[in-house]
Write a protein that holds these residues in place. Structure first.
Motif, short mmCIF file in Angstrom:
data_model
loop_
_atom_site.label_atom_id
_atom_site.label_comp_id
_atom_site.label_asym_id
_atom_site.label_seq_id
_atom_site.Cartn_x
_atom_site.Cartn_y
_atom_site.Cartn_z
N ILE A 1 3.21 6.55 10.43
CA ILE A 1 1.79 6.27 10.67
C ILE A 1 1.06 6.00 9.36
O ILE A 1 0.34 5.00 9.22
N GLY A 2 1.26 6.89 8.38
CA GLY A 2 0.57 6.74 7.10
C GLY A 2 0.92 5.41 6.43
O GLY A 2 0.04 4.72 5.91
N SER A 3 2.20 5.04 6.46
CA SER A 3 2.62 3.79 5.83
C SER A 3 2.01 2.58 6.54
O SER A 3 1.50 1.66 5.89
N ALA A 4 2.06 2.60 7.86
CA ALA A 4 1.54 1.46 8.64
C ALA A 4 0.03 1.31 8.46
O ALA A 4 -0.47 0.20 8.25
N PHE A 5 -0.69 2.43 8.52
CA PHE A 5 -2.14 2.37 8.37
C PHE A 5 -2.53 1.91 6.95
O PHE A 5 -3.39 1.05 6.79
N ALA A 6 -1.89 2.51 5.96
CA ALA A 6 -2.24 2.14 4.58
C ALA A 6 -1.96 0.66 4.34
O ALA A 6 -2.77 -0.05 3.73
N PHE A 7 -0.83 0.18 4.87
CA PHE A 7 -0.47 -1.22 4.64
C PHE A 7 -1.43 -2.16 5.38
O PHE A 7 -1.83 -3.19 4.84
N ALA A 8 -1.82 -1.77 6.60
CA ALA A 8 -2.78 -2.59 7.35
C ALA A 8 -4.12 -2.66 6.61
O ALA A 8 -4.71 -3.74 6.47
N ILE B 1 5.52 1.72 -0.05
CA ILE B 1 4.26 1.01 0.20
C ILE B 1 3.33 1.16 -1.01
O ILE B 1 2.71 0.19 -1.46
N TYR B 2 3.29 2.35 -1.56
CA TYR B 2 2.46 2.59 -2.76
C TYR B 2 2.87 1.62 -3.88
O TYR B 2 2.03 0.94 -4.47
N ARG B 3 4.18 1.56 -4.13
CA ARG B 3 4.67 0.68 -5.21
C ARG B 3 4.35 -0.78 -4.91
O ARG B 3 4.00 -1.54 -5.80
N LEU B 4 4.47 -1.15 -3.63
CA LEU B 4 4.18 -2.53 -3.23
C LEU B 4 2.70 -2.85 -3.46
O LEU B 4 2.36 -3.92 -3.98
N LEU B 5 1.83 -1.92 -3.12
CA LEU B 5 0.40 -2.14 -3.30
C LEU B 5 0.06 -2.28 -4.79
O LEU B 5 -0.76 -3.11 -5.18
N LYS B 6 0.72 -1.46 -5.61
CA LYS B 6 0.50 -1.57 -7.06
C LYS B 6 0.95 -2.94 -7.55
O LYS B 6 0.26 -3.59 -8.34
N TYR B 7 2.11 -3.37 -7.07
CA TYR B 7 2.65 -4.66 -7.46
C TYR B 7 1.71 -5.79 -7.04
O TYR B 7 1.53 -6.78 -7.76
N ILE C 1 -3.45 -4.24 -5.57
CA ILE C 1 -4.47 -3.85 -4.59
C ILE C 1 -5.08 -2.52 -5.04
O ILE C 1 -4.37 -1.60 -5.44
N THR C 2 -6.40 -2.45 -4.99
CA THR C 2 -7.07 -1.19 -5.32
C THR C 2 -6.90 -0.24 -4.14
O THR C 2 -7.26 -0.59 -3.01
N ILE C 3 -6.35 0.93 -4.41
CA ILE C 3 -6.10 1.89 -3.32
C ILE C 3 -7.37 2.69 -3.08
O ILE C 3 -7.81 3.45 -3.94
N ASP C 4 -7.97 2.49 -1.91
CA ASP C 4 -9.21 3.20 -1.60
C ASP C 4 -8.88 4.54 -0.92
O ASP C 4 -7.71 4.88 -0.72
N LYS C 5 -9.92 5.29 -0.56
CA LYS C 5 -9.73 6.62 0.01
C LYS C 5 -8.92 6.56 1.31
O LYS C 5 -8.04 7.39 1.55
N ASN C 6 -9.21 5.58 2.16
CA ASN C 6 -8.48 5.47 3.44
C ASN C 6 -6.99 5.25 3.21
O ASN C 6 -6.14 5.87 3.86
N MET C 7 -6.67 4.36 2.30
CA MET C 7 -5.26 4.10 2.00
C MET C 7 -4.64 5.36 1.38
O MET C 7 -3.51 5.73 1.70
N ALA C 8 -5.39 6.00 0.49
CA ALA C 8 -4.87 7.17 -0.24
C ALA C 8 -4.52 8.30 0.72
O ALA C 8 -3.47 8.94 0.60
N GLU C 9 -5.39 8.57 1.69
CA GLU C 9 -5.13 9.67 2.65
C GLU C 9 -3.87 9.37 3.46
O GLU C 9 -3.08 10.27 3.75
N ASN C 10 -3.69 8.11 3.80
CA ASN C 10 -2.52 7.72 4.58
C ASN C 10 -1.23 7.80 3.76
O ASN C 10 -0.21 8.31 4.23
N ILE C 11 -1.28 7.30 2.54
CA ILE C 11 -0.06 7.34 1.71
C ILE C 11 0.27 8.78 1.34
O ILE C 11 1.43 9.20 1.38
N GLU D 1 -1.52 10.30 -7.77
CA GLU D 1 -2.36 9.09 -7.73
C GLU D 1 -3.25 9.08 -6.49
O GLU D 1 -4.41 8.65 -6.54
N MET D 2 -2.69 9.54 -5.37
CA MET D 2 -3.46 9.51 -4.12
C MET D 2 -4.60 10.53 -4.14
O MET D 2 -5.67 10.28 -3.60
N VAL D 3 -4.35 11.67 -4.81
CA VAL D 3 -5.43 12.66 -4.94
C VAL D 3 -6.53 12.08 -5.83
O VAL D 3 -7.72 12.18 -5.52
N LYS D 4 -6.12 11.40 -6.89
CA LYS D 4 -7.13 10.76 -7.76
C LYS D 4 -7.93 9.72 -6.99
O LYS D 4 -9.11 9.50 -7.27
#
Ligand SMILES: [Mn+2]
Length: 314
Positions: free
Chosen positions: A28-35, A130-136, A139-149, A175-178
């Motif tokens: 769930i976390g991966s799918a939501f963060a990626f979406a 997914i985290y590594r892919l977003l960095k690549y 993409i700026t990881i916002d709070k919604n993505m962070a909670e999911n990852i 990183e997600m806590v930050k």
């Protein structure tokens, strides 16, 4: 692989994101963060789940989900946290025809079903990939993505306790806590927010507990127990890990009745036995210390088949 995925995302507009049946925190976390990430790029992301989100993950910020496999054409279909394509549930035959099919996963038994496969068996979780892919993708990881990852990594490592709790898993969590994820709040929502009925069911299940040779623990849950306690299969999550806590136990097994003479097997190990290999003998799969499969037969036949396989596998 990442270059190919980047090209697909940059050149496409309309994407489908999906994951496995009985979705867990990583799925769930991966799918939501990626979406969310695709949307942050101005793309369209449809999310398909075969099943409902279990109650313990309802707190996660997420996009709307469809539970019927969409028939439209997509610029790419992303299948997350699935070792094999059939794991997405209903509609997997249709999905096999969709191309490009991007397989993003970390299961030991992944069969590389995608036309593009981003599979890292060493990754703690799909969330970490997914985290590594977003960095690549910058993409700026916002709070919604962070909670999911964070939830994806945290749950797939058994709250940062299992063997897959690598330094990189910790780093992703940091990183997600930050980026805004609150660890105590997330842990509380996942682990200290159960309906009372879960414990009534646990009581029933623990009555069936048997140990073999002091190293194998087996318990089971039936449809009658769900009925008696007013629960369903999502309440079982965590039970097999619970019996694994017994001293000396190397393999814990929970057999769940799916239908008459059909059992879903969840198996957990402590590192000495490769439970994915055992489950693979029955057409299932997973990780070295966490795997599953389905077995046909009466409860006693199923138990016997499991014990025989465990003996042979030792
Ligand atoms: Mn996973």
């Amino acid at each position: 692989m990442k270059t190919k995925i980047k090209k697909l995302i940059m050149e496409g507009q309309d994407f489908l994101v999906t994951t496995h049946i009985d979705p867990d925190g990583d799925a769930i976390g991966s799918a939501f963060a990626f979406a969310f990430a695709l949307r942050s790029l101005g793309k369209k992301a449809t999310v398909y789940f075969n099943d409902q989100v279990p109650y313990r993950y309802e707190f996660l910020p997420g996009p709307q989900i469809t539970h019927t496999m969409p028939h439209g054409m997509y610029d790419a279909v992303f299948v997350l946290d699935c070792g094999s394509l059939f794991r997405i549930g209903k509609g997997h035959e249709g999905a096999a025809l969709l191309k490009p099919l991007v397989n993003i996963d970390h299961h030991d038994t992944n069969d590389l079903f995608g036309t593009v496969n981003l599979v890292d068996k060493k990754a703690s979780s799909t969330g970490e990939i997914i985290y590594r892919l977003l960095k690549y993708l910058k993409i700026t990881i916002d709070k919604n993505m962070a909670e999911n990852i964070y939830t994806a990594v945290f749950t797939d490592t058994g709250s940062l306790r299992y063997e897959n709790t690598s330094l990189s898993a910790y780093r992703v969590c940091e990183e997600m806590v930050k980026a805004g994820a609150n660890p105590s709040q997330i842990a509380m929502m996942i682990y200290e927010n159960h309906p009372k009925e879960r414990y009534l069911l646990l009581g029933e299940v623990l009555r069936t507990l048997a140990t073999y040779n002091g190293t194998v623990a087996i318990a089971h849950v039936t449809g009658d127990m769900f009925e008696k306690t007013g629960t369903n299969s999502e309440f079982v999550d965590g039970f097999v890990e619970f019996i694994k806590e017994i001293r000396g136990i190397e393999v814990a097994v929970l057999m769940r009745e799916l239908d008459k003479d059909l059992y879903k097997i969840s198996m957990r190990g402590k590192g000495t036995i490769d439970v994915a290999a055992i489950c693979n003998m029955f057409g299932g799969g997973g990780h070295r210390n966490a795997a599953g499969c389905r077995i046909e037969g009466t409860i006693e036949e199923t138990r016997r088949k499991l014990l025989d396989a465990l003996c042979a596998g030792q």
